[in-house]
Design a protein around this motif. Structure first.
Motif: not given
Length: 342
Positions: A1-5, A29-31
């Motif tokens: 998943m990119n930052p925008i999504e 978001f698993q970050v």
């Protein structure tokens, strides 16, 4: 998943109104927490009002009322907003001008595509005349009334539906009432009056009617094809009044006044009289021809102009002015003549 999504996902989660801890977002978001902090900062930088509360029970949520439900406006409601925004923009200075522009863009994005064309055509059908200099004018002030509002509303409906309108138009000077069958083109606001611009079916000429003089307007069942080349902007800058003056010259009796060149220069700056006909006279003066012989209009103008202005005709007005001036002279003749040589 990119930052925008991920930012969009965080935004959607925060719309529920409940506080969501950063740890929950990081797990979802698993970050890392640091990444969530950066995402929140990115949303805030974009203008998203994210509220943050510290503490064991703290977290993030959107400010109350940020996301609104879709706006459901009718075609007529959209047109009403267009007219209101046109009036606001006609002001020299608009409070929060940038916010007005962004609000209009958001409104447009929330509306059905079927009414998007109205925003594109707004300047074609709604015109606001900037207020010009009023050197001298004896026009009456019309108070808003139910008939006036009905005429304006019905005319706009005719524009939006592409249907002819029928109405009676009152001419206060001639004290006549005339029926008109018109294909509406647009409306304009000038000096505290609304005017209706449309093609007169009988004469095939685009005419301008003062809304407060329109009675019993009704939208007919007859459709017409709108003139895509017409724009109400073409009538601004006094153009509509100049055209009307030329038509009135063919229909009304003309009052003629000889004035000095200085008086002509002064009247040439007036919003109304600058559209009259100015003709050089042999003695260096100027003859102004006005398509009206209403005493309430012409006599105050001559009195206001003062010495140097001569009402040439018609004879009836000239005699009436002579009587008024004789009465004024008698009123001020209370003693020996004043010595003005000192």
């Amino acid at each position: 998943m990119n930052p925008i999504e991920r930012a969009l996902g965080i935004l959607l989660l925060l719309t529920g109104g409940k506080l969501i801890p950063a740890t929950v977002l990081a797990e979802r978001f698993q970050v890392s927490l640091r990444t969530i902090y950066r995402d929140i900062d990115r949303l805030i930088a974009l203008g998203v009002p994210v509220d943050a509360e510290r503490g064991a029970e703290g977290g993030y949520r959107l400010a109350s009322g940020y996301l609104q439900p879709p706006v459901a406006l009718t075609r007529n409601e959209t047109a009403a907003l267009l007219a209101a925004m046109a009036m606001v923009r006609a002001s020299r200075m608009v409070p929060l001008a940038a916010d007005l522009t962004s609000a209009e863009q958001k409104l447009l994005a929330s509306l059905p595509k079927s009414v998007h064309g109205l925003f594109k055509d707004a300047e074609r059908i709604v015109g606001i005349e900037p207020i010009p200099a009023d050197i001298f004018h004896s026009g009456t002030k019309a108070e808003p009334s139910g008939d006036w509002q009905k005429a304006l509303d019905g005319f706009m409906t005719g524009i939006l539906e592409g249907k002819r309108v029928r109405f009676e138009h009152v001419n206060p000077a001639r004290k006549t009432v005339k029926d008109h069958d018109v294909e509406p083109r647009g409306v304009l606001f000038d000096r505290d009056h609304w005017y209706l611009a449309g093609r007169c079916v009988d004469t095939d000429v685009v005419k301008v009617y003062r809304a407060d003089r329109v009675r019993n307007l009704a939208v007919s069942g007859l459709f017409f094809r709108p003139d895509k080349d017409f724009s109400i902007q073409s009538l601004l800058g006094g153009t509509w009044l100049s055209r009307a003056m030329r038509r009135w010259e063919q229909e009304e009796e003309i009052a003629k006044i000889l004035i000095t060149s200085r008086q002509a220069q002064k009247l040439g700056a007036d919003w109304y009289y600058r559209h009259a006909v100015f003709t050089p006279a042999e003695d260096g003066r100027v003859l102004i021809s006005i398509p009206s012989t209403e005493p309430a209009r012409i006599l105050p103008l001559v009195r206001w102009l003062g010495p140097g202005a001569e009402l040439v005709g018609p004879d009836g007005l000239r005699r009436e002015l002579a009587r008024e001036l004789a009465e004024l002279a008698a009123l001020y003749d209370t003693g020996p003549p004043l010595d003005l040589s000192a």
